[in-house]
Design a protein around this motif. Structure first.
Motif, mmCIF file in Angstrom:
data_model
loop_
_atom_site.group_PDB
_atom_site.id
_atom_site.type_symbol
_atom_site.label_atom_id
_atom_site.label_comp_id
_atom_site.label_asym_id
_atom_site.label_seq_id
_atom_site.Cartn_x
_atom_site.Cartn_y
_atom_site.Cartn_z
ATOM 1 N N CYS A 168 0.829 -1.217 0.000
ATOM 2 C CA CYS A 168 0.000 0.000 0.000
ATOM 3 C C CYS A 168 0.857 1.258 0.000
ATOM 4 O O CYS A 168 1.744 1.393 0.837
ATOM 5 C CB CYS A 168 -0.913 0.003 1.219
ATOM 6 N N ASN A 170 0.106 3.956 1.130
ATOM 7 C CA ASN A 170 -0.153 4.675 2.379
ATOM 8 C C ASN A 170 0.196 3.841 3.606
ATOM 9 O O ASN A 170 -0.162 4.221 4.723
ATOM 10 C CB ASN A 170 -1.628 5.047 2.489
ATOM 11 N N GLY A 171 0.831 2.694 3.426
ATOM 12 C CA GLY A 171 1.115 1.822 4.557
ATOM 13 C C GLY A 171 -0.136 1.533 5.365
ATOM 14 O O GLY A 171 -0.114 1.544 6.593
ATOM 15 N N PHE A 210 -0.841 3.073 11.107
ATOM 16 C CA PHE A 210 -1.046 2.678 9.713
ATOM 17 C C PHE A 210 -1.761 3.816 8.995
ATOM 18 O O PHE A 210 -2.460 4.619 9.626
ATOM 19 C CB PHE A 210 -1.902 1.410 9.631
ATOM 20 N N GLY A 211 -1.620 3.893 7.687
ATOM 21 C CA GLY A 211 -2.281 4.943 6.914
ATOM 22 C C GLY A 211 -3.726 4.583 6.631
ATOM 23 O O GLY A 211 -4.268 3.628 7.189
ATOM 24 N N GLY A 212 -4.350 5.366 5.774
ATOM 25 C CA GLY A 212 -5.749 5.119 5.435
ATOM 26 C C GLY A 212 -5.877 4.624 4.001
ATOM 27 O O GLY A 212 -4.925 4.656 3.231
ATOM 28 N N CYS A 213 -7.076 4.188 3.663
ATOM 29 C CA CYS A 213 -7.305 3.606 2.338
ATOM 30 C C CYS A 213 -7.594 4.690 1.320
ATOM 31 O O CYS A 213 -8.428 5.557 1.539
ATOM 32 C CB CYS A 213 -8.484 2.646 2.416
#
Ligand code: HEM
Ligand code: SF4
Ligand code: FES
Lengths: 248, 223
Positions: A168, A170-171, A210-213
């Motif tokens: 991802c 965005n992690g 963690f990042g977002g989708c």
């Protein structure tokens, strides 16, 4: 075959890392990717050098321990785990780049090994059912409609490898978290915690950094178990439902 | 433990989806209204006047228009702020890049952030140009939008700015409409193709509809 490997080497969590180049010879196309790395490590040990650290356990695609980004792809060019990737996917003379999972929630411990305990804490936040323990109940004691059973099973396939996070941009850990939530939320056994599960696991996921989708779909492309992108949609739906129902 | 809607990444994304869809519905109506320019100055200016009297006698002069403007400002701000905060979060979550780089995701997907910034700048320019007339080329005339539009699209930069923005809208909607459906939990395996088709059709209609006006002025159809 003869290969050039460019491998991420990093002494420990605090040290700076860099790519190091190694040549390996005598690799058979029947070897798994990890056996190829074993070959490299044997040579390094014989030469008195530090072997490359990488995670692995079952080597049969079920434990989720193996975790390498190969030529920019989490788990390499095939849709499978690194341990189930074979050298026939490469050809003689290839240069292969091998890097660890990259995400601030997955810090590098050494070389290609990252700390994935953030996933454990997401599970601890709600990835369980409050069932009485003891002897296994009769399988037919709790009826589960076939489509629900299939849905739960599809998501239960997630082995928690973290390739989704690695892929991802965005992690984000949305695919993993959604797989775990959907697996339990659709089943009668998971019903008592249906709302708290999704709210707590999503909150923990955010807490871990963690990042977002952004729905790029890289996670689902990388997932060795074929968890689909629409799992995240189902999780969002559960989250919205729980937010409406639970006032706290 | 659980976070509030605004604190949660899923919640912020929901705010983005809802505000995005509000702006999208406005754009569809706005685009259709703009096309009235092809029926001449009389009809277009009359339509613009009607926008100020909608809802009368219940509403006072311009009340409905101001209501719409307030909703839109709230939507733009909510959308922009959540986009900014989520993007900050996303960049922080993935600080180191891979050495081995690969082209990723579709163009529309990759340009959401830049496209959004272009749109934000354009919204400001557009209001200063055709609503307040502050940066308008030639004498801006309140209540004479037909002439104002013709003036704007008679300058090269007026055309360039507008066309770039319209193309950005098209791209933004292409990924955004489908994304919003996923964020709001409305997507599913069986509906995926339909949603992508609707996103593409909406993006295409909006792009062509909005582009028709400057093209009309440039070709002399509207003058
Ligand atoms: C203020 C300027 C704007 C900025 C900074 C902006 C930025 C963004 C960003 C960064 C995303 C997320 C992209 C992703 O998830 O990959 C997004 C999504 C979206 N945007 Fe915008 N945008 C702006 C204006 C608009 C306008 C004018 C519309 C209406 C046509 C719109 C409609 C949408 C929709 C429907 C979404 C999908 C929401 C979701 O992902 O759930 N945006 N925007
Ligand atoms: S969703 Fe797929 S990629 Fe992510 S942790 Fe589970 S098995 Fe691995
Ligand atoms: S080592 Fe267990 S899945 Fe690869």
């Amino acid at each position: 075959m003869k290969l050039t490997l460019r491998v991420w080497r990093q002494k420990n969590a605090d040290a700076d890392g860099a790519m190091s180049t190694y040549e390996v010879d005598g690799i058979s196309s029947d070897m798994s990717f990890l056996e190829m790395l074993d070959t490299l490590n044997e040579e390094l040990i014989l030469r008195g050098e530090d072997p490359v650290a990488f995670d692995h356990d079952c080597r049969e695609g079920i434990c989720g321990a193996c975790s390498l980004v190969i030529n920019g792809d989490a788990h390499g060019p095939e849709r499978t785990t690194t341990c189930q990737l074979h050298m026939r996917s490469f050809k003689d003379g290839d240069t292969i780049d091998i890097e660890p999972w990259r995400a601030s929630a997955f810090p590098v411990i050494k070389d290609l090994v990252v700390d994935r305990s953030a996933f454990d804490r997401i599970i601890q936040a709600g990835g369980y059912i409050t069932a009485p323990t003891g002897a296994a109940p009769e399988a037919h004691a709790t009826p589960v409609p076939k489509p629900d059973a299939d849905f739960a099973f599809e998501h239960a396939e997630c082995i928690g490898c973290g390739a989704c996070v690695a892929a991802c941009p965005n992690g984000a850990a949305m695919l993993f978290t959604s797989a775990k939530i959907n697996h339990l939320n659709v089943l009668p056994q998971g019903a008592p915690e249906r709302e708290t599960r999704v709210l707590d696991m999503v909150a923990q996921m955010d807490d871990e950094g963690f990042g977002g989708c952004t729905l790029t779909g890289e996670c689902a492309t990388a997932c060795p178990k074929g968890i689909p992108l629409v799992s995240i949609t189902s999780m969002n739906k559960e989250w919205l439902r729980a937010t409406r129902k639970v006032k706290r | 433990m659980a976070r509030t809607v605004w604190d949660s990444s899923v919640g912020k994304k929901t705010v983005m989806a809802v505000s995005g869809l509000i702006m999208l519905s406005y754009l569809v109506v706005h685009m259709m209204g703009n096309l009235k320019i092809f029926f001449g100055a009389g009809e277009f200016n009359e339509y613009a006047h009607w926008l100020r009297t909608v809802g009368e006698p219940f509403m006072h002069y311009e009340w409905t228009l101001w209501l719409v403007r307030i909703v839109l400002v709230v939507a733009v701000v909510a959308h922009g702020v959540s986009a900014y905060q989520l993007s900050r979060r996303d960049i922080k979550a993935r600080p180191s890049k891979y050495v081995h780089k690969k082209p990723r995701a579709s163009y529309a997907t990759r340009t959401m952030r830049w496209g959004g910034i272009i749109l934000a700048l354009f919204i400001v320019w557009h209001i200063l140009d055709l609503t307040t007339g502050t940066v308008h080329s030639g004498g801006f005339q309140e209540g004479r939008p037909y002439q104002n539009v013709v003036d704007t699209f008679s300058t090269w930069y007026g055309n360039v700015i507008y066309i770039v923005a319209v193309l950005a809208v098209g791209m933004h909607i292409r990924h955004g409409f489908w994304s919003a459906a996923q964020t709001l939990g409305a997507g599913s395996r069986t509906r995926d193709r339909a949603l992508k088709t609707v996103a593409n059709v909406l993006a295409l209609l909006l792009t062509c509809g909005f582009l028709a006006v400057p093209v009309g002025v440039m070709t002399g159809v509207v003058s």
